[in-house]
Design an enzyme around this catalytic site. Structure first.
Site, PDB file in Angstrom:
ATOM      1  N   CYS A   1      51.044  -5.382-144.227  1.00 16.45           N
ATOM      2  CA  CYS A   1      50.534  -5.678-145.563  1.00 16.45           C
ATOM      3  C   CYS A   1      51.230  -6.925-146.126  1.00 16.45           C
ATOM      4  O   CYS A   1      51.121  -7.987-145.549  1.00 16.45           O
ATOM      5  CB  CYS A   1      50.655  -4.459-146.483  1.00 16.45           C
ATOM      6  SG  CYS A   1      49.611  -4.607-147.966  1.00 16.45           S
TER       7      CYS A   1
ATOM      8  N   HIS B   1      47.191  -1.085-143.564  1.00 15.11           N
ATOM      9  CA  HIS B   1      48.312  -0.163-143.374  1.00 15.11           C
ATOM     10  C   HIS B   1      48.028   0.751-142.181  1.00 15.11           C
ATOM     11  O   HIS B   1      47.323   1.753-142.328  1.00 15.11           O
ATOM     12  CB  HIS B   1      48.520   0.694-144.623  1.00 15.11           C
ATOM     13  CG  HIS B   1      49.085  -0.041-145.788  1.00 15.11           C
ATOM     14  ND1 HIS B   1      50.435  -0.229-145.960  1.00 15.11           N
ATOM     15  CD2 HIS B   1      48.481  -0.654-146.833  1.00 15.11           C
ATOM     16  CE1 HIS B   1      50.644  -0.921-147.077  1.00 15.11           C
ATOM     17  NE2 HIS B   1      49.465  -1.194-147.615  1.00 15.11           N
TER      18      HIS B   1
ATOM     19  N   GLU C   1      49.996   2.825-140.880  1.00 15.23           N
ATOM     20  CA  GLU C   1      50.626   4.122-141.121  1.00 15.23           C
ATOM     21  C   GLU C   1      49.785   5.004-142.033  1.00 15.23           C
ATOM     22  O   GLU C   1      50.051   6.198-142.165  1.00 15.23           O
ATOM     23  CB  GLU C   1      52.031   3.925-141.712  1.00 15.23           C
ATOM     24  CG  GLU C   1      52.093   3.551-143.164  1.00 15.23           C
ATOM     25  CD  GLU C   1      51.798   2.085-143.461  1.00 15.23           C
ATOM     26  OE1 GLU C   1      51.923   1.704-144.632  1.00 15.23           O
ATOM     27  OE2 GLU C   1      51.442   1.330-142.527  1.00 15.23           O
TER      28      GLU C   1
END
Length: 215
Positions: free
Chosen positions: A87, A196, A198
């Site tokens: 990011c 992202h 994750e």
């Protein structure tokens, strides 16, 4: 996810930015041995270094400089040691960012400007597809999947010319409301994603596992 890579040591650089816990948990889930720290020696010695980031470009750069993280990144890349930006951790790898008319200097690993997307609505928030180039390591097996984005700024023009002898960077793009922007870059030891991983479910975990496997 596989536990084959349990011996790979990964440091998530803790410099006051967000999303560090979720990034740490996701990397642990794909089998990495993860340490969340601002310690420069640990960050320099790990098999892989992850530079997260949320919020404003200038604030992230200030936080990174405060722990001399930009020096660690530079030294790792000079030695061919892998780094992954996520990011705003990707955005600060470029030359500069312009937000609300304020220009801030980035790390300058890649030429280019982080600027507001010419799209509506902003922020670009939610799941989106990407256009990954042939030969991508990060997107192996997940080229057609969706990933989770949340941002209003990005790199809209990739301006780095192909090197004469080395393999050119692999640039993945995405589009929001007709505006195309850089969604990921793979450039030797330096990789980064605007989205992202994750927070991108199984596809994001596979991408992180692909990165850990490459260490």
């Amino acid at each position: 996810m596989s536990d084959v890579h349990a011996k790979r040591d990964v440091v998530v650089l803790d410099y006051g930015s967000g999303n560090v816990r979720s990034a740490t948990r996701a990397l642990e889930k794909v089998g990495a041995n993860v340490t969340l720290t601002a310690d420069r020696a640990a960050a320099a010695e790990a098999d892989g270094l992850v530079v997260p980031g949320v919020g404003a470009f200038a604030a992230c750069m200030a936080g990174l400089r405060a722990v001399r993280g930009h020096e660690v990144v530079g030294r790792r890349l000079a030695g061919g040691r892998p780094v992954l930006g996520i990011c705003v951790g990707m955005q600060i790898l470029f030359e500069r960012g312009v937000e609300h008319g304020v220009e801030a200097e980035g790390m300058g690993e890649w030429p280019g400007t982080v600027e507001q997307l010419q799209a509506h609505p902003l922020p670009h928030m939610g799941w989106n597809t990407v256009e990954a180039p042939a030969g991508s390591v990060l997107f192996g097996g997940v080229e057609k999947e969706r990933f989770y984005f949340v941002h209003s700024y990005g790199v809209r023009d990739w301006v780095m010319p192909p090197p004469e002898r080395l393999r050119p960077p692999l640039v993945t793009t995405s589009e929001h409301d007709g505006d195309t922007f850089v969604a990921a870059v793979e450039n030797g030891p330096l990789s980064a994603t605007q989205f992202h991983p994750e927070k991108s479910g199984d596809a994001g975990l596979q991408l992180l596992e692909n990165w850990v496997r490459s260490l």
